[in-house]
Design an enzyme around this catalytic site. Structure first.
Site, PDB file in Angstrom:
ATOM      1  N   CYS A 209       0.815  -1.103  -0.151  1.00 48.75           N
ATOM      2  CA  CYS A 209       0.086  -0.144  -0.081  1.00 48.75           C
ATOM      3  C   CYS A 209       0.849   1.199  -0.020  1.00 48.75           C
ATOM      4  O   CYS A 209       0.249   2.177  -0.349  1.00 48.75           O
ATOM      5  CB  CYS A 209      -0.960   0.125   1.193  1.00 48.75           C
ATOM      6  SG  CYS A 209      -1.942  -1.567   1.261  1.00 48.75           S
TER       7      CYS A 209
ATOM      8  N   HIS B 205      -3.346   6.915   3.232  1.00 43.49           N
ATOM      9  CA  HIS B 205      -3.935   5.716   2.909  1.00 43.49           C
ATOM     10  C   HIS B 205      -5.398   5.230   3.185  1.00 43.49           C
ATOM     11  O   HIS B 205      -5.363   5.395   4.356  1.00 43.49           O
ATOM     12  CB  HIS B 205      -2.945   4.416   3.218  1.00 43.49           C
ATOM     13  CG  HIS B 205      -3.031   2.937   2.725  1.00 43.49           C
ATOM     14  ND1 HIS B 205      -3.846   3.057   1.497  1.00 43.49           N
ATOM     15  CD2 HIS B 205      -3.035   1.960   3.352  1.00 43.49           C
ATOM     16  CE1 HIS B 205      -3.998   1.723   1.407  1.00 43.49           C
ATOM     17  NE2 HIS B 205      -3.832   1.076   2.653  1.00 43.49           N
TER      18      HIS B 205
ATOM     19  N   ASN C 205     -10.074  -0.568   0.263  1.00 40.71           N
ATOM     20  CA  ASN C 205      -8.512  -0.649   0.144  1.00 40.71           C
ATOM     21  C   ASN C 205      -8.032  -0.830  -1.056  1.00 40.71           C
ATOM     22  O   ASN C 205      -8.073  -2.095  -1.393  1.00 40.71           O
ATOM     23  CB  ASN C 205      -7.825  -1.324   1.327  1.00 40.71           C
ATOM     24  CG  ASN C 205      -6.589  -1.092   1.535  1.00 40.71           C
ATOM     25  OD1 ASN C 205      -5.785  -0.538   0.572  1.00 40.71           O
ATOM     26  ND2 ASN C 205      -5.905  -1.646   2.582  1.00 40.71           N
TER      27      ASN C 205
HETATM   28  N1  ACO Z   1     -18.155  -9.631   8.736  1.00 45.44           N
HETATM   29  C1  ACO Z   1     -18.569 -10.087  10.041  1.00 45.44           C
HETATM   30  N2  ACO Z   1     -17.654 -10.418  10.888  1.00 45.44           N
HETATM   31  C2  ACO Z   1     -16.504 -10.381  10.788  1.00 45.44           C
HETATM   32  C3  ACO Z   1     -15.754  -9.985   9.503  1.00 45.44           C
HETATM   33  C4  ACO Z   1     -16.668  -9.636   8.410  1.00 45.44           C
HETATM   34  N3  ACO Z   1     -16.247  -9.260   7.112  1.00 45.44           N
HETATM   35  N4  ACO Z   1     -14.419  -9.879   9.557  1.00 45.44           N
HETATM   36  C5  ACO Z   1     -14.315 -10.684  10.760  1.00 45.44           C
HETATM   37  N5  ACO Z   1     -15.164 -10.547  11.588  1.00 45.44           N
HETATM   38  C6  ACO Z   1     -15.425 -10.999  12.963  1.00 45.44           C
HETATM   39  C7  ACO Z   1     -14.196 -11.502  13.241  1.00 45.44           C
HETATM   40  O1  ACO Z   1     -14.283 -13.100  13.330  1.00 45.44           O
HETATM   41  C8  ACO Z   1     -14.241 -11.481  15.030  1.00 45.44           C
HETATM   42  O2  ACO Z   1     -15.222 -12.288  15.315  1.00 45.44           O
HETATM   43  P1  ACO Z   1     -14.743 -13.064  16.970  1.00 45.44           P
HETATM   44  O3  ACO Z   1     -14.631 -12.025  17.945  1.00 45.44           O
HETATM   45  O4  ACO Z   1     -16.079 -14.189  17.271  1.00 45.44           O
HETATM   46  O5  ACO Z   1     -13.470 -13.757  16.712  1.00 45.44           O
HETATM   47  C9  ACO Z   1     -15.025 -10.010  15.126  1.00 45.44           C
HETATM   48  O6  ACO Z   1     -15.586  -9.956  13.699  1.00 45.44           O
HETATM   49  C10 ACO Z   1     -14.051  -8.926  15.405  1.00 45.44           C
HETATM   50  O7  ACO Z   1     -12.818  -9.023  14.771  1.00 45.44           O
HETATM   51  P2  ACO Z   1     -11.636  -8.120  14.789  1.00 45.44           P
HETATM   52  O8  ACO Z   1     -10.504  -8.413  14.166  1.00 45.44           O
HETATM   53  O9  ACO Z   1     -11.327  -7.876  16.207  1.00 45.44           O
HETATM   54  O10 ACO Z   1     -12.187  -6.630  14.235  1.00 45.44           O
HETATM   55  P3  ACO Z   1     -11.738  -5.508  14.214  1.00 45.44           P
HETATM   56  O11 ACO Z   1     -12.382  -4.443  14.671  1.00 45.44           O
HETATM   57  O12 ACO Z   1     -10.058  -5.389  14.625  1.00 45.44           O
HETATM   58  O13 ACO Z   1     -11.826  -4.971  12.467  1.00 45.44           O
HETATM   59  C11 ACO Z   1     -10.323  -5.221  10.671  1.00 45.44           C
HETATM   60  C12 ACO Z   1     -11.316  -5.906  11.637  1.00 45.44           C
HETATM   61  C13 ACO Z   1     -11.259  -4.407   9.939  1.00 45.44           C
HETATM   62  C14 ACO Z   1      -9.847  -5.912   9.653  1.00 45.44           C
HETATM   63  C15 ACO Z   1      -9.325  -4.417  11.182  1.00 45.44           C
HETATM   64  O14 ACO Z   1      -8.695  -5.079  12.310  1.00 45.44           O
HETATM   65  C16 ACO Z   1      -8.416  -3.636  10.293  1.00 45.44           C
HETATM   66  O15 ACO Z   1      -8.923  -2.785   9.725  1.00 45.44           O
HETATM   67  N6  ACO Z   1      -7.122  -3.832  10.204  1.00 45.44           N
HETATM   68  C17 ACO Z   1      -6.195  -3.311   9.563  1.00 45.44           C
HETATM   69  C18 ACO Z   1      -6.550  -3.728   7.937  1.00 45.44           C
HETATM   70  C19 ACO Z   1      -5.488  -2.986   7.056  1.00 45.44           C
HETATM   71  O16 ACO Z   1      -5.505  -1.803   7.135  1.00 45.44           O
HETATM   72  N7  ACO Z   1      -5.029  -3.777   6.288  1.00 45.44           N
HETATM   73  C20 ACO Z   1      -4.106  -3.111   5.036  1.00 45.44           C
HETATM   74  C21 ACO Z   1      -2.805  -2.635   5.407  1.00 45.44           C
HETATM   75  S1  ACO Z   1      -2.184  -2.083   3.940  1.00 45.44           S
HETATM   76  C22 ACO Z   1      -1.772  -3.121   2.645  1.00 45.44           C
HETATM   77  O17 ACO Z   1      -0.706  -3.255   2.501  1.00 45.44           O
HETATM   78  C23 ACO Z   1      -2.891  -3.945   1.917  1.00 45.44           C
END
Ligand code: ACO
Length: 323
Positions: free
Chosen positions: A110, A250, A280
């Site tokens: 990214c 980003h 993203n």
């Molecule tokens: N729909 C419904 N529920 C979901 C989904 C979904 N799409 N995805 C995950 N869940 C569930 C999980 O299973 C978890 O359930 P559990 O508690 O029973 O285990 C629950 O939701 C909470 O999951 P978390 O991972 O704690 O959720 P969080 O609030 O952290 O949000 C997210 C997840 C959006 C992925 C967040 O962690 C995030 O944005 N991380 C950074 C991602 C990012 O920026 N990546 C790119 C970087 S740059 C690059 O180079 C690509």
């Protein structure tokens, strides 16, 4: 300095509601609350990383008043190239007719476009190039795991392009910062399917050639790293958040963007946000937002604009540009 920008996305905009149709156990509410994303564009019917980049490049060249044969160098930022060999940069060169250029790919995930701005600036400063085409383009829909709800809802396809030329009249990049930390590679990566472990039927069946991410860990590092990149570019330029007219971060997650803005003491009306419409798009994210900001008049002559990004690797970088 940036003298022209462009952007391109596929025709199909996929709303959150469409994940139910492909059997993903998620909801529009979950995706919007956790990420701010409402829809993303997904490539179909011959739309590729390079074709999107070509469309964005033609716009950038037209706006900069540059012909394809004027381009000396193409820096193509992507982590989802159409082919692993040759580089997407040379395929783009052929498509747009940049017959006098050299071209290569740059993979900082990214962060690729923000790295690319620094690379282009370096070539121009060394007088090795006069006109550089910097690309951030992805077809992430081809490398994400469409069965993994933790990742497939987050990403989209798209491309942005910028023409960079010698700074004039105090305009151009006034400070930049680049970092990486390879110790954290396995938090966001494609575990298999490269030359170390070429694709086998087992790898294909388990999907370990596709993007895998530890979301919570990645989130923490993203906030910390974007904050550092913001601080370092400001300090290098002798500026504070008050001096920045527009922050273009980003577009991974609205909560990460808000945390970065808060750290920089920047009100959200000075922060460009389009993650709701694109998701993203990795390397495409910053240049698509930059072009939207240019075309909508959010960027005006005399403004200082800060680009800041974070990505797999991990990599993180920033640049402050005087327009
Ligand atoms: N729909 C419904 N529920 C979901 C989904 C979904 N799409 N995805 C995950 N869940 C569930 C999980 O299973 C978890 O359930 P559990 O508690 O029973 O285990 C629950 O939701 C909470 O999951 P978390 O991972 O704690 O959720 P969080 O609030 O952290 O949000 C997210 C997840 C959006 C992925 C967040 O962690 C995030 O944005 N991380 C950074 C991602 C990012 O920026 N990546 C790119 C970087 S740059 C690059 O180079 C690509």
């Amino acid at each position: 300095m940036i003298t022209g920008t462009g952007r391109a996305v596929p025709a199909y905009a996929m709303p959150n509601a469409d994940f139910a149709a492909i059997g993903i156990d998620t909801s529009d509410e979950w995706i919007r609350e956790r990420t701010g994303i409402r829809q993303r564009y997904i490539a179909r019917d011959g739309e590729t990383c390079v074709s999107l980049a070509a469309d964005a490049s033609r716009q950038a060249m037209a706006r900069a008043g540059v012909a394809p044969e004027d381009i000396d160098l193409i820096v193509f930022g992507t982590c989802s190239p159409d082919k692993l060999l040759p580089a997407s940069g040379v395929e783009l060169q052929a498509q747009i007719g940049a017959v006098n250029a050299s071209a290569f790919d740059l993979n900082a995930a990214c962060t690729s476009f923000v790295y690319g701005v620094s690379v282009a600036e370096g070539f121009i400063a060394a007088e090795s190039a006069r006109t550089v085409l910097v690309i951030g383009a992805e077809k992430l829909s081809g490398i994400i795991n469409w069965k993994d709800r933790n990742t497939c809802v987050l990403f989209g396809d798209g491309a942005g392009a910028a023409i960079m030329q010698r700074a004039q009249g105090g305009k151009g990049v006034v400070s930049r910062f680049m970092r990486s930390d390879g110790h954290l590679a396995s938090l966001l990566y494609r575990p298999k399917g490269g030359s170390a472990e070429p694709v086998t039927p087992e790898i294909l069946a388990e999907g370990s050639h596709l993007v895998a991410m530890a979301g919570r860990e990645t989130f923490k590092h993203a906030v910390r790293s974007m904050n550092e990149a913001l601080d370092r570019a400001l300090a290098d330029a002798g500026l504070t958040g008050d001096d920045i007219d527009l922050l273009i971060p980003h577009q991974a997650n609205l909560r990460i963007i808000e945390a970065t803005a808060k750290h920089g003491h920047m009100p959200m009306d000075k922060v460009f946000v389009n993650v709701d419409r694109y998701g993203n798009t990795s390397a495409g994210s910053v240049p698509i937002a930059l072009d939207e900001a240019m075309q909508s008049g959010r960027i005006q002559p005399g403004m200082k604009v800060m680009l800041v990004a974070f990505g797999a690797g991990f990599t993180w970088a920033s640049a402050i540009h005087q327009f």
